[in-house]
Design a protein around this motif. Structure first.
Motif, PDB file in Angstrom:
ATOM      1  N   ARG A 115      -4.328   7.286  -1.843  1.00  0.00           N
ATOM      2  CA  ARG A 115      -3.632   7.681  -0.291  1.00  0.00           C
ATOM      3  C   ARG A 115      -4.765   8.995  -0.628  1.00  0.00           C
ATOM      4  O   ARG A 115      -4.429   9.981  -1.236  1.00  0.00           O
ATOM      5  CB  ARG A 115      -2.045   7.918  -0.445  1.00  0.00           C
ATOM      6  N   LEU A 116      -5.554   8.990   0.711  1.00  0.00           N
ATOM      7  CA  LEU A 116      -6.140  10.556   0.879  1.00  0.00           C
ATOM      8  C   LEU A 116      -5.542  10.971   2.591  1.00  0.00           C
ATOM      9  O   LEU A 116      -5.066  10.445   3.170  1.00  0.00           O
ATOM     10  CB  LEU A 116      -7.657  10.170   1.277  1.00  0.00           C
ATOM     11  N   SER A 117      -4.881  12.272   2.332  1.00  0.00           N
ATOM     12  CA  SER A 117      -3.960  12.360   3.720  1.00  0.00           C
ATOM     13  C   SER A 117      -5.941  13.729   4.549  1.00  0.00           C
ATOM     14  O   SER A 117      -5.791  14.885   3.745  1.00  0.00           O
ATOM     15  CB  SER A 117      -3.130  12.528   3.952  1.00  0.00           C
ATOM     16  N   PRO A 132       0.850  -1.299   0.040  1.00  0.00           N
ATOM     17  CA  PRO A 132       0.311   0.130   0.133  1.00  0.00           C
ATOM     18  C   PRO A 132       1.051   1.225  -0.143  1.00  0.00           C
ATOM     19  O   PRO A 132       1.982   1.515   0.557  1.00  0.00           O
ATOM     20  CB  PRO A 132      -0.809  -0.249   1.256  1.00  0.00           C
ATOM     21  N   ALA A 133       0.073   1.957  -0.240  1.00  0.00           N
ATOM     22  CA  ALA A 133       0.914   3.513  -0.597  1.00  0.00           C
ATOM     23  C   ALA A 133       1.652   3.998   0.682  1.00  0.00           C
ATOM     24  O   ALA A 133       0.375   3.971   1.942  1.00  0.00           O
ATOM     25  CB  ALA A 133       0.208   4.549  -1.390  1.00  0.00           C
ATOM     26  N   VAL A 134       2.390   3.962   1.133  1.00  0.00           N
ATOM     27  CA  VAL A 134       3.206   4.471   2.533  1.00  0.00           C
ATOM     28  C   VAL A 134       3.582   6.121   2.933  1.00  0.00           C
ATOM     29  O   VAL A 134       4.304   6.733   1.705  1.00  0.00           O
ATOM     30  CB  VAL A 134       4.032   3.897   3.105  1.00  0.00           C
ATOM     31  N   PRO A 135       2.629   6.607   3.459  1.00  0.00           N
ATOM     32  CA  PRO A 135       2.762   8.380   3.734  1.00  0.00           C
ATOM     33  C   PRO A 135       4.804   8.261   3.915  1.00  0.00           C
ATOM     34  O   PRO A 135       5.376   8.009   4.909  1.00  0.00           O
ATOM     35  CB  PRO A 135       1.747   8.458   5.167  1.00  0.00           C
ATOM     36  N   THR A 155      -0.065  14.153  10.682  1.00  0.00           N
ATOM     37  CA  THR A 155      -0.854  14.211   9.994  1.00  0.00           C
ATOM     38  C   THR A 155      -1.413  11.805   9.755  1.00  0.00           C
ATOM     39  O   THR A 155      -0.872  12.252   9.367  1.00  0.00           O
ATOM     40  CB  THR A 155      -0.240  14.120   8.258  1.00  0.00           C
ATOM     41  N   PHE A 156      -2.628  12.010   9.474  1.00  0.00           N
ATOM     42  CA  PHE A 156      -3.763  10.971   9.021  1.00  0.00           C
ATOM     43  C   PHE A 156      -3.441  10.899   7.986  1.00  0.00           C
ATOM     44  O   PHE A 156      -4.074  11.543   6.640  1.00  0.00           O
ATOM     45  CB  PHE A 156      -4.911  10.863  10.305  1.00  0.00           C
ATOM     46  N   VAL A 157      -3.066   9.173   7.362  1.00  0.00           N
ATOM     47  CA  VAL A 157      -2.980   8.619   5.954  1.00  0.00           C
ATOM     48  C   VAL A 157      -4.035   8.144   5.615  1.00  0.00           C
ATOM     49  O   VAL A 157      -3.828   5.996   6.808  1.00  0.00           O
ATOM     50  CB  VAL A 157      -1.693   8.565   5.736  1.00  0.00           C
ATOM     51  N   VAL A 158      -5.108   7.795   4.745  1.00  0.00           N
ATOM     52  CA  VAL A 158      -5.953   6.669   4.744  1.00  0.00           C
ATOM     53  C   VAL A 158      -4.825   5.927   3.224  1.00  0.00           C
ATOM     54  O   VAL A 158      -4.925   6.873   2.439  1.00  0.00           O
ATOM     55  CB  VAL A 158      -7.321   7.107   4.200  1.00  0.00           C
ATOM     56  N   VAL A 173     -13.895   6.526  -3.714  1.00  0.00           N
ATOM     57  CA  VAL A 173     -12.917   6.537  -2.324  1.00  0.00           C
ATOM     58  C   VAL A 173     -13.032   7.673  -2.161  1.00  0.00           C
ATOM     59  O   VAL A 173     -12.928   9.254  -3.009  1.00  0.00           O
ATOM     60  CB  VAL A 173     -12.155   5.913  -2.241  1.00  0.00           C
ATOM     61  N   ARG A 174     -13.355   9.011  -0.667  1.00  0.00           N
ATOM     62  CA  ARG A 174     -13.659   9.662  -0.046  1.00  0.00           C
ATOM     63  C   ARG A 174     -13.696   9.218   1.329  1.00  0.00           C
ATOM     64  O   ARG A 174     -13.970   8.473   2.006  1.00  0.00           O
ATOM     65  CB  ARG A 174     -14.646  10.419  -0.811  1.00  0.00           C
ATOM     66  N   ALA A 175     -12.685  10.409   2.251  1.00  0.00           N
ATOM     67  CA  ALA A 175     -12.167  10.444   3.828  1.00  0.00           C
ATOM     68  C   ALA A 175     -13.124  11.341   4.622  1.00  0.00           C
ATOM     69  O   ALA A 175     -11.918  12.646   3.502  1.00  0.00           O
ATOM     70  CB  ALA A 175     -10.893  10.176   3.656  1.00  0.00           C
ATOM     71  N   ARG A 176     -13.421  11.559   5.040  1.00  0.00           N
ATOM     72  CA  ARG A 176     -13.712  12.894   5.903  1.00  0.00           C
ATOM     73  C   ARG A 176     -12.983  12.874   7.586  1.00  0.00           C
ATOM     74  O   ARG A 176     -13.476  11.275   8.210  1.00  0.00           O
ATOM     75  CB  ARG A 176     -15.319  12.747   6.009  1.00  0.00           C
ATOM     76  N   PHE A 177     -12.209  14.184   7.460  1.00  0.00           N
ATOM     77  CA  PHE A 177     -11.531  13.760   8.925  1.00  0.00           C
ATOM     78  C   PHE A 177     -12.469  14.903   9.678  1.00  0.00           C
ATOM     79  O   PHE A 177     -12.805  15.353   9.510  1.00  0.00           O
ATOM     80  CB  PHE A 177     -10.464  14.178   8.352  1.00  0.00           C
ATOM     81  N   HIS A 178     -12.322  14.350  11.366  1.00  0.00           N
ATOM     82  CA  HIS A 178     -12.876  14.983  12.541  1.00  0.00           C
ATOM     83  C   HIS A 178     -11.771  15.208  12.933  1.00  0.00           C
ATOM     84  O   HIS A 178     -10.931  14.487  13.441  1.00  0.00           O
ATOM     85  CB  HIS A 178     -14.019  14.342  13.154  1.00  0.00           C
ATOM     86  N   TYR A 179     -11.373  16.740  12.872  1.00  0.00           N
ATOM     87  CA  TYR A 179     -10.068  16.746  13.501  1.00  0.00           C
ATOM     88  C   TYR A 179     -10.494  17.295  14.831  1.00  0.00           C
ATOM     89  O   TYR A 179     -11.650  16.795  15.629  1.00  0.00           O
ATOM     90  CB  TYR A 179      -9.893  18.301  12.806  1.00  0.00           C
TER      91      TYR A 179
END
Length: 149
Positions: A107-109, A20-23, A60-63, A80-86
């Motif tokens: 990779r979504l960050s 997988p893509a690694v941050p 920095t959180f990464v999916v 695909v999409r990610a919603r981040f709750h800060y």
């Protein structure tokens, strides 16, 4: 000797391409395999993402992982999409990733430390520019706290 170097280099390239893509700056040991997140099935198929996440303590959180298009309709793709709750309050969406190929790395960050992420996977109807059959997984630290390390 030269043949062994070429074969070794090719093998390393193939192995690295399947991970997988690694941050940037993160070790692979710090990634957690969440697993598949799959859209609801429709008339022609579905979309699926194999999801890996960083630890919630990361600045920095990464999916990351792979996105799969499993819909046979020619105008339908995977989304695909990610919603981040800060941690400081508020939410934000990562730009969506789409593919009409059978598999694509994703990779979504986030823009900072988070307390929760919602990973949403859908079938994307290109001609209508709309999403179909969406499904979202809410991922929190409490859910993964007792997972085996």
């Amino acid at each position: 000797m030269r043949k062994n170097l070429v074969i070794g280099g090719l093998l390393a390239f193939v192995i690295a391409g399947s991970l997988p893509a690694v941050p940037a700056g993160a070790a692979t040991a710090s990634l957690i395999h969440w697993g598949p997140v799959q859209s609801r099935s429709g008339h022609h198929g579905y979309a699926k993402a194999d999801v890996w996440i960083t630890r919630f303590t990361a600045e920095t959180f990464v999916v990351s992982g792979a996105l799969y298009d499993r819909d046979t309709h020619s105008g339908h793709c995977a989304y695909v999409r990610a919603r981040f709750h800060y941690a400081g309050g508020g939410t934000g969406w990562a730009p969506p990733k789409t593919t009409c190929a059978s598999k694509k790395p994703i990779r979504l960050s986030s823009d900072g430390q988070i307390t929760r992420v919602d990973v949403k996977v859908c079938v994307y109807d290109r001609p209508r520019r709309t999403t179909l059959n969406c499904y979202a997984d809410a991922i929190t630290p409490a859910i993964i706290a007792n997972w085996p390390q």
